[in-house]
Design an enzyme around this catalytic site. Structure first.
Site, PDB file in Angstrom:
ATOM      1  N   ARG A  24      -6.507  -8.457  -8.252  1.00 32.07           N
ATOM      2  CA  ARG A  24      -7.613  -9.249  -8.791  1.00 32.07           C
ATOM      3  C   ARG A  24      -8.041  -8.641 -10.115  1.00 32.07           C
ATOM      4  O   ARG A  24      -8.140  -7.405 -10.227  1.00 32.07           O
ATOM      5  CB  ARG A  24      -8.844  -9.230  -7.860  1.00 32.07           C
ATOM      6  CG  ARG A  24      -8.601  -9.656  -6.452  1.00 32.07           C
ATOM      7  CD  ARG A  24      -8.148 -11.075  -6.305  1.00 32.07           C
ATOM      8  NE  ARG A  24      -9.086 -12.051  -6.821  1.00 32.07           N
ATOM      9  CZ  ARG A  24      -8.772 -13.336  -6.998  1.00 32.07           C
ATOM     10  NH1 ARG A  24      -7.548 -13.783  -6.726  1.00 32.07           N
ATOM     11  NH2 ARG A  24      -9.664 -14.188  -7.451  1.00 32.07           N
ATOM     12  N   GLY A  40       0.775  -1.236   0.000  1.00 34.73           N
ATOM     13  CA  GLY A  40       0.000   0.000   0.000  1.00 34.73           C
ATOM     14  C   GLY A  40       0.805   1.283   0.000  1.00 34.73           C
ATOM     15  O   GLY A  40       0.380   2.285   0.573  1.00 34.73           O
ATOM     16  N   HIS A  74      -0.142   1.555 -13.129  1.00 42.11           N
ATOM     17  CA  HIS A  74       0.593   0.423 -13.716  1.00 42.11           C
ATOM     18  C   HIS A  74       2.072   0.801 -13.809  1.00 42.11           C
ATOM     19  O   HIS A  74       2.400   1.891 -14.295  1.00 42.11           O
ATOM     20  CB  HIS A  74       0.038   0.107 -15.107  1.00 42.11           C
ATOM     21  CG  HIS A  74       0.698  -1.069 -15.732  1.00 42.11           C
ATOM     22  ND1 HIS A  74       0.451  -2.368 -15.315  1.00 42.11           N
ATOM     23  CD2 HIS A  74       1.623  -1.158 -16.708  1.00 42.11           C
ATOM     24  CE1 HIS A  74       1.193  -3.196 -16.028  1.00 42.11           C
ATOM     25  NE2 HIS A  74       1.922  -2.487 -16.884  1.00 42.11           N
TER      26      HIS A  74
HETATM   27  C1  GRF Z   1       2.889  -0.764  -7.743  1.00 38.56           C
HETATM   28  O1  GRF Z   1       4.097  -0.925  -8.412  1.00 38.56           O
HETATM   29  C2  GRF Z   1       1.773  -0.542  -8.726  1.00 38.56           C
HETATM   30  O2  GRF Z   1       2.171   0.151  -9.864  1.00 38.56           O
HETATM   31  C3  GRF Z   1       1.380  -1.938  -9.083  1.00 38.56           C
HETATM   32  O3  GRF Z   1       1.492  -2.670  -7.901  1.00 38.56           O
HETATM   33  C4  GRF Z   1       2.455  -2.048  -7.048  1.00 38.56           C
HETATM   34  C5  GRF Z   1       1.773  -1.773  -5.760  1.00 38.56           C
HETATM   35  O4  GRF Z   1       2.644  -1.259  -4.787  1.00 38.56           O
HETATM   36  N1  GRF Z   1       0.061  -1.947  -9.670  1.00 38.56           N
HETATM   37  P1  GRF Z   1       2.074  -0.603  -3.470  1.00 38.56           P
HETATM   38  O5  GRF Z   1       1.201  -1.671  -2.795  1.00 38.56           O
HETATM   39  O6  GRF Z   1       1.274   0.594  -3.850  1.00 38.56           O
HETATM   40  O7  GRF Z   1       3.261  -0.274  -2.646  1.00 38.56           O
END
Ligand code: GRF
Length: 209
Positions: free
Chosen positions: A96, A16, A114
């Site tokens: 998911r 998070g 992403h």
């Molecule tokens: C991030 O790299 C985001 O781009 C991808 O999953 C990762 C999540 O990281 N979709 P976090 O849980 O926000 O630290």
């Protein structure tokens, strides 16, 4: 800022850090959105504790009891979102895939981050694939969520250089810094209505044929 702040839920599955960046940005007085709910499909997601520390309501909707019935899981998720009067949903490391039922219900009101310069490197393991491809620049993208994975209209995108000797970890860290910057910016644009989702336009034929 005009009008009330938009009520936002952040959906997570893990640590998070993007959620935290959104929570911190939303603490600013003039930010047009407030994070009112964090939902995780993983009961032990580290991000849940961080959200609670920030005094934000949390909910766990575990996908496992629903087995293969993805829509039933999403109905439970949707109930949580409606209960809290959510207007915008931010996916932040939410692992998911969503069905067209859920995406249809929230169309134009779900964002995702992403870790790549879309449309390059859709899907998983983006940093490893970027290194293997030998690209000189990599980055992160915030986009509206549509039925096709990682394919929705782009709200914000920023690149970083890929440096000699980069590993997946060093590249991921450089991209993550960007993520924490562009996600709050993108949410601001959408919450203020300055960027809006529009369905694809029919192709305009060249009038000169
Ligand atoms: C991030 O790299 C985001 O781009 C991808 O999953 C990762 C999540 O990281 N979709 P976090 O849980 O926000 O630290």
């Amino acid at each position: 800022m005009t009008g009330p702040k938009k009520r936002v839920a952040v959906l997570i599955s893990g640590r998070g850090s993007n959620m935290t960046a959104l929570i911190e940005a939303a603490q600013a007085k003039d930010y047009p959105a407030e994070i009112v709910l964090v939902v995780s499909n993983q009961p032990d997601a580290a991000g849940l504790a961080r959200a609670r520390e920030a005094a934000i309501a949390t909910a766990v909707v575990d996908h496992r009891p629903f087995g293969k019935d993805r829509e039933a899981f999403e109905r439970a998720l949707d109930d949580e979102l409606r209960k809290h009067g959510i207007e915008i949903v931010c996916l932040a490391g939410f692992m998911r895939l969503l069905t067209s039922w859920f995406i249809g219900r929230w169309r134009g009101r779900i964002l995702n981050i992403h870790p790549a310069l879309l449309p390059e490197f859709k899907g998983l393991d983006t940093h490893r694939r970027a290194l293997e491809a030998g690209v000189k620049r990599h980055g992160a993208t915030v986009h509206f969520v549509v039925e096709e994975t990682d394919a929705g209209p782009i709200v914000s995108q920023q690149s970083v250089p890929v440096l000699q000797g980069d590993t997946e970890a060093t590249l991921a860290a450089r991209v993550l810094e960007i993520e924490h910057r562009i996600y709050p910016e993108a949410l601001r644009l959408v919450a203020e209505g300055r960027v809006r989702f529009a369905a694809a336009q029919p192709e305009i034929k060249n009038p000169r044929g």
